[in-house]
Design an enzyme around this catalytic site. Structure first.
Site, PDB file in Angstrom:
ATOM      1  N   GLU A  58      22.589   7.305   6.853  1.00  0.00           N
ATOM      2  CA  GLU A  58      22.212   5.888   6.821  1.00  0.00           C
ATOM      3  C   GLU A  58      22.413   5.330   5.407  1.00  0.00           C
ATOM      4  O   GLU A  58      21.728   5.749   4.474  1.00  0.00           O
ATOM      5  CB  GLU A  58      20.740   5.804   7.226  1.00  0.00           C
ATOM      6  CG  GLU A  58      20.307   4.469   7.734  1.00  0.00           C
ATOM      7  CD  GLU A  58      18.888   4.545   8.333  1.00  0.00           C
ATOM      8  OE1 GLU A  58      18.690   5.271   9.323  1.00  0.00           O
ATOM      9  OE2 GLU A  58      18.005   3.886   7.785  1.00  0.00           O
ATOM     10  N   ARG A  83      19.034  -7.438   4.464  1.00  0.00           N
ATOM     11  CA  ARG A  83      19.618  -6.199   3.980  1.00  0.00           C
ATOM     12  C   ARG A  83      20.279  -5.550   5.195  1.00  0.00           C
ATOM     13  O   ARG A  83      19.713  -5.594   6.310  1.00  0.00           O
ATOM     14  CB  ARG A  83      18.475  -5.329   3.450  1.00  0.00           C
ATOM     15  CG  ARG A  83      18.876  -4.217   2.575  1.00  0.00           C
ATOM     16  CD  ARG A  83      19.295  -4.622   1.198  1.00  0.00           C
ATOM     17  NE  ARG A  83      19.718  -3.406   0.522  1.00  0.00           N
ATOM     18  CZ  ARG A  83      20.824  -3.277  -0.181  1.00  0.00           C
ATOM     19  NH1 ARG A  83      21.639  -4.286  -0.346  1.00  0.00           N
ATOM     20  NH2 ARG A  83      21.134  -2.117  -0.731  1.00  0.00           N
ATOM     21  N   ASP A 117       7.855  -3.906  14.537  1.00  0.00           N
ATOM     22  CA  ASP A 117       8.064  -2.658  15.262  1.00  0.00           C
ATOM     23  C   ASP A 117       8.192  -2.972  16.755  1.00  0.00           C
ATOM     24  O   ASP A 117       7.821  -4.071  17.200  1.00  0.00           O
ATOM     25  CB  ASP A 117       6.893  -1.699  15.015  1.00  0.00           C
ATOM     26  CG  ASP A 117       7.125  -0.830  13.785  1.00  0.00           C
ATOM     27  OD1 ASP A 117       8.298  -0.539  13.467  1.00  0.00           O
ATOM     28  OD2 ASP A 117       6.135  -0.440  13.146  1.00  0.00           O
ATOM     29  N   ARG A 137      18.998   8.556   4.268  1.00  0.00           N
ATOM     30  CA  ARG A 137      18.456   9.610   5.124  1.00  0.00           C
ATOM     31  C   ARG A 137      19.506  10.123   6.101  1.00  0.00           C
ATOM     32  O   ARG A 137      20.511   9.461   6.340  1.00  0.00           O
ATOM     33  CB  ARG A 137      17.198   9.159   5.868  1.00  0.00           C
ATOM     34  CG  ARG A 137      17.310   7.830   6.579  1.00  0.00           C
ATOM     35  CD  ARG A 137      15.953   7.441   7.160  1.00  0.00           C
ATOM     36  NE  ARG A 137      16.124   6.380   8.152  1.00  0.00           N
ATOM     37  CZ  ARG A 137      15.197   5.986   9.002  1.00  0.00           C
ATOM     38  NH1 ARG A 137      14.020   6.568   9.012  1.00  0.00           N
ATOM     39  NH2 ARG A 137      15.431   5.014   9.857  1.00  0.00           N
ATOM     40  N   ARG A 183       0.864  -1.183   0.000  1.00  0.00           N
ATOM     41  CA  ARG A 183       0.000   0.000   0.000  1.00  0.00           C
ATOM     42  C   ARG A 183       0.896   1.227   0.000  1.00  0.00           C
ATOM     43  O   ARG A 183       2.000   1.182   0.527  1.00  0.00           O
ATOM     44  CB  ARG A 183      -0.844   0.042   1.287  1.00  0.00           C
ATOM     45  CG  ARG A 183      -1.834  -1.078   1.440  1.00  0.00           C
ATOM     46  CD  ARG A 183      -2.608  -0.988   2.753  1.00  0.00           C
ATOM     47  NE  ARG A 183      -1.796  -0.544   3.872  1.00  0.00           N
ATOM     48  CZ  ARG A 183      -2.025   0.542   4.592  1.00  0.00           C
ATOM     49  NH1 ARG A 183      -3.049   1.321   4.338  1.00  0.00           N
ATOM     50  NH2 ARG A 183      -1.240   0.861   5.596  1.00  0.00           N
ATOM     51  N   TYR A 222      10.200  -8.539  10.106  1.00  0.00           N
ATOM     52  CA  TYR A 222      10.321  -7.176  10.606  1.00  0.00           C
ATOM     53  C   TYR A 222       9.199  -6.907  11.599  1.00  0.00           C
ATOM     54  O   TYR A 222       8.030  -7.120  11.295  1.00  0.00           O
ATOM     55  CB  TYR A 222      10.254  -6.122   9.476  1.00  0.00           C
ATOM     56  CG  TYR A 222      10.358  -4.743  10.080  1.00  0.00           C
ATOM     57  CD1 TYR A 222      11.591  -4.164  10.347  1.00  0.00           C
ATOM     58  CD2 TYR A 222       9.206  -4.062  10.479  1.00  0.00           C
ATOM     59  CE1 TYR A 222      11.687  -2.933  10.964  1.00  0.00           C
ATOM     60  CE2 TYR A 222       9.297  -2.826  11.105  1.00  0.00           C
ATOM     61  CZ  TYR A 222      10.539  -2.279  11.342  1.00  0.00           C
ATOM     62  OH  TYR A 222      10.639  -1.066  11.979  1.00  0.00           O
ATOM     63  N   ARG A 251      -2.754  10.860   2.011  1.00  0.00           N
ATOM     64  CA  ARG A 251      -3.640  11.479   3.004  1.00  0.00           C
ATOM     65  C   ARG A 251      -4.135  12.813   2.455  1.00  0.00           C
ATOM     66  O   ARG A 251      -3.309  13.649   2.088  1.00  0.00           O
ATOM     67  CB  ARG A 251      -2.786  11.706   4.243  1.00  0.00           C
ATOM     68  CG  ARG A 251      -3.534  11.786   5.520  1.00  0.00           C
ATOM     69  CD  ARG A 251      -2.566  12.074   6.642  1.00  0.00           C
ATOM     70  NE  ARG A 251      -2.098  10.903   7.353  1.00  0.00           N
ATOM     71  CZ  ARG A 251      -1.045  10.912   8.163  1.00  0.00           C
ATOM     72  NH1 ARG A 251      -0.338  12.006   8.317  1.00  0.00           N
ATOM     73  NH2 ARG A 251      -0.691   9.821   8.802  1.00  0.00           N
TER      74      ARG A 251
HETATM   75  P1  FAD Z   1      17.145  -7.131  18.771  1.00  0.00           P
HETATM   76  O1  FAD Z   1      16.950  -5.792  19.337  1.00  0.00           O
HETATM   77  O2  FAD Z   1      17.933  -7.255  17.528  1.00  0.00           O
HETATM   78  O3  FAD Z   1      17.806  -8.037  19.896  1.00  0.00           O
HETATM   79  C1  FAD Z   1      18.388  -9.294  19.635  1.00  0.00           C
HETATM   80  C2  FAD Z   1      19.675  -9.368  20.439  1.00  0.00           C
HETATM   81  O4  FAD Z   1      20.195 -10.698  20.376  1.00  0.00           O
HETATM   82  C3  FAD Z   1      20.770  -8.449  19.914  1.00  0.00           C
HETATM   83  O5  FAD Z   1      21.194  -7.573  20.924  1.00  0.00           O
HETATM   84  C4  FAD Z   1      21.889  -9.412  19.527  1.00  0.00           C
HETATM   85  O6  FAD Z   1      23.179  -8.905  19.795  1.00  0.00           O
HETATM   86  C5  FAD Z   1      21.588 -10.621  20.407  1.00  0.00           C
HETATM   87  N1  FAD Z   1      22.145 -11.865  19.883  1.00  0.00           N
HETATM   88  C6  FAD Z   1      21.968 -12.379  18.653  1.00  0.00           C
HETATM   89  N2  FAD Z   1      22.660 -13.528  18.522  1.00  0.00           N
HETATM   90  C7  FAD Z   1      23.285 -13.737  19.710  1.00  0.00           C
HETATM   91  C8  FAD Z   1      24.168 -14.732  20.186  1.00  0.00           C
HETATM   92  N3  FAD Z   1      24.579 -15.744  19.401  1.00  0.00           N
HETATM   93  N4  FAD Z   1      24.646 -14.649  21.452  1.00  0.00           N
HETATM   94  C9  FAD Z   1      24.276 -13.622  22.250  1.00  0.00           C
HETATM   95  N5  FAD Z   1      23.449 -12.629  21.842  1.00  0.00           N
HETATM   96  C10 FAD Z   1      22.968 -12.691  20.589  1.00  0.00           C
HETATM   97  N6  FAD Z   1      10.520  -0.058  15.584  1.00  0.00           N
HETATM   98  C11 FAD Z   1       9.635   0.913  15.938  1.00  0.00           C
HETATM   99  O7  FAD Z   1       8.670   0.636  16.646  1.00  0.00           O
HETATM  100  N7  FAD Z   1       9.841   2.205  15.552  1.00  0.00           N
HETATM  101  C12 FAD Z   1      10.901   2.584  14.781  1.00  0.00           C
HETATM  102  O8  FAD Z   1      11.036   3.770  14.448  1.00  0.00           O
HETATM  103  C13 FAD Z   1      11.818   1.589  14.380  1.00  0.00           C
HETATM  104  N8  FAD Z   1      12.881   1.903  13.630  1.00  0.00           N
HETATM  105  C14 FAD Z   1      13.719   0.925  13.215  1.00  0.00           C
HETATM  106  C15 FAD Z   1      14.806   1.283  12.399  1.00  0.00           C
HETATM  107  C16 FAD Z   1      15.671   0.316  11.944  1.00  0.00           C
HETATM  108  C17 FAD Z   1      16.810   0.708  11.062  1.00  0.00           C
HETATM  109  C18 FAD Z   1      15.456  -1.048  12.275  1.00  0.00           C
HETATM  110  C19 FAD Z   1      16.355  -2.126  11.751  1.00  0.00           C
HETATM  111  C20 FAD Z   1      14.410  -1.408  13.127  1.00  0.00           C
HETATM  112  C21 FAD Z   1      13.531  -0.436  13.589  1.00  0.00           C
HETATM  113  N9  FAD Z   1      12.470  -0.750  14.440  1.00  0.00           N
HETATM  114  C22 FAD Z   1      11.591   0.233  14.820  1.00  0.00           C
HETATM  115  C23 FAD Z   1      12.257  -2.137  14.908  1.00  0.00           C
HETATM  116  C24 FAD Z   1      12.928  -2.451  16.288  1.00  0.00           C
HETATM  117  O9  FAD Z   1      14.307  -2.237  16.183  1.00  0.00           O
HETATM  118  C25 FAD Z   1      12.642  -3.905  16.664  1.00  0.00           C
HETATM  119  O10 FAD Z   1      11.261  -4.120  16.778  1.00  0.00           O
HETATM  120  C26 FAD Z   1      13.250  -4.369  17.996  1.00  0.00           C
HETATM  121  O11 FAD Z   1      14.482  -3.803  18.256  1.00  0.00           O
HETATM  122  C27 FAD Z   1      13.394  -5.881  17.961  1.00  0.00           C
HETATM  123  O12 FAD Z   1      13.806  -6.388  19.217  1.00  0.00           O
HETATM  124  P2  FAD Z   1      14.385  -7.874  19.326  1.00  0.00           P
HETATM  125  O13 FAD Z   1      14.604  -8.137  20.764  1.00  0.00           O
HETATM  126  O14 FAD Z   1      13.551  -8.817  18.559  1.00  0.00           O
HETATM  127  O15 FAD Z   1      15.762  -7.846  18.492  1.00  0.00           O
END
Ligand code: FAD
Length: 373
Positions: free
Chosen positions: A302, A251, A352, A282, A174, A350, A178
């Site tokens: 970025e 990516r 949030d 950006r 989509r 992905y 707006r």
């Molecule tokens: P992560 O935060 O990635 O945590 C996983 C952890 O596991 C990491 O710290 C990693 O080091 C650890 N790990 C992995 N493998 C191992 C291992 N073998 N041993 C020990 N540790 C390990 N969300 C929003 O709501 N708003 C936003 O504006 C937004 N912007 C974003 C912008 C970008 C560029 C990106 C990529 C994401 C964005 N997000 C946003 C999404 C948000 O980052 C995620 O929803 C959230 O951080 C995911 O949490 P998680 O715990 O699943 O993963």
């Protein structure tokens, strides 16, 4: 059998792991959280420099429509009233995002919704496709030529490193337009940035819980697994199974941070750079997330990049190949009864932040329900 020291070994101190650890500790379970990075917080981690919280892994804006999740995060931090209103620089001109009446005025000089709708509909009729075969055809069919060429084509090509005609149409499902003068990027009821940065939330979640940073699960897997009854794994799912069904693709991004000895660099937290002449997509000026008044500023450019195992995995590439590989890992993960898989990397999706918190809370509830049976 000898009792293990912990109920849960949580691999990954991101939001999924931290919420899980917090909720289980609250219920009397003994948890230890490890992370291979030097810090806690996963991708929401902020590094403080010059009194400015730098979003180390990309700009993070908290937004949700779910009051329960909003109340949940507000237990750990106050949120400011930041509203994400990015700008977009295209061929030397600045436009408001998301696509709204301000954007259309800047693009065509249209002042009423009827005028803007007429142009968009005429362009869709002229340039759109009945069954779009690629991203370009899809975007032209959704918003017409001007919006596509000004805001979507080059930006998306930089993002994915491929021509829009070589990208699948499903990437853009989509493209909301707006017809009000409203630059708020999100439609959600609740939005803001935690006062003091995201580390405040992580510190609150992990308060009183044992944590270890710079510990890679795979470097000491057997002895780490022996510490706890169950493992909560939030790393890459293919790595957990030693890539036996193939490697999932991502990516990546490269962030270049710059300190400038001026108070205000671009007047906005987020400015998109559409043109192909800029390799970055950006520029983030972090102080604006928290209305900073420091006399210096830190910006981050970025750059989208190809991914390999040495780089951070940011966005899953959801094509047929990767989805069929992921399905095999997912099936196999169901057989690992003592391992709970969760988070963006283990689910190859992905998410949030509000969705990750909700999924971690749901997982905790599911486990507790089974325990009660
Ligand atoms: P992560 O935060 O990635 O945590 C996983 C952890 O596991 C990491 O710290 C990693 O080091 C650890 N790990 C992995 N493998 C191992 C291992 N073998 N041993 C020990 N540790 C390990 N969300 C929003 O709501 N708003 C936003 O504006 C937004 N912007 C974003 C912008 C970008 C560029 C990106 C990529 C994401 C964005 N997000 C946003 C999404 C948000 O980052 C995620 O929803 C959230 O951080 C995911 O949490 P998680 O715990 O699943 O993963």
């Amino acid at each position: 059998m000898k009792e293990k020291k912990y109920d849960y070994l949580i691999v990954g101190a991101g939001l999924f792991g931290s919420v899980f650890a917090h909720e289980m500790t609250k219920r009397g379970k003994k948890c230890i959280v490890i992370d291979k990075r030097k810090h806690l917080g996963g991708n929401v981690y902020c590094e403080e420099k010059e009194g400015i919280n730098i979003h180390k892994y990309g700009a993070h804006i908290f937004h949700t429509n779910d009051k329960k999740i909003w109340d949940y995060v507000n237990q750990f931090a106050d949120f400011n009233n930041y509203i994400n209103s990015p700008l977009s620089l295209s061929k030397g001109k600045l436009y408001n995002l998301p696509f709204n009446m301000n954007t259309f005025y800047q693009l065509w000089g249209t002042k009423t919704p009827e005028e803007a709708k007429k142009i968009i509909n005429e362009q869709i009729a002229e340039y759109g496709f009945k069954s779009p075969k690629n991203l370009e055809e899809q975007a032209l069919s959704l918003v017409g030529k001007d919006i596509y060429e000004t805001f979507i084509k080059s930006y998306t090509e930089k993002q994915w490193g491929k021509k829009a005609t070589e990208l699948p149409s499903f990437i853009i499902k989509r493209l909301p337009v707006r017809f009000t003068y409203n630059n708020n990027y999100f439609n959600d009821m609740y939005q803001g940035i935690p006062v003091g940065g995201y580390n405040t939330i992580i510190d609150g979640l992990l308060s009183g819980i044992e944590t270890k940073t710079s510990v890679d699960f795979f470097e000491d897997r057997i002895s780490l697994e022996s510490l706890a009854d169950k493992v909560v794994y939030t790393g890459k799912i293919d790595e957990f199974f030693d890539y036996k069904h193939g490697q999932l693709e991502y990516r990546s991004l490269r962030f270049e941070h710059e300190l400038h000895t001026i108070e205000n660099y671009q007047g906005n937290a987020v400015v998109n750079y559409n043109d192909a002449s800029y390799a970055f997509t950006r520029i983030i000026e972090h102080k604006h997330f928290e209305f900073g008044k420091q006399n210096k500023t830190i910006i981050t450019k970025e750059y989208p990049e190809n991914w390999n195992r040495k780089k951070e995995a940011y966005y899953p590439i959801n094509n047929d190949r990767n989805q069929s590989i992921f399905k095999k890992y997912k099936e196999e993960s169901k057989l690992s009864k003592d391992v709970i898989f969760g988070g963006r990397l283990a689910e190859y999706r992905y998410y949030d932040m509000h969705q990750i918190i909700a999924s971690s809370l749901t997982k905790v509830e599911e486990i507790l329900k089974i325990e009660r049976q």
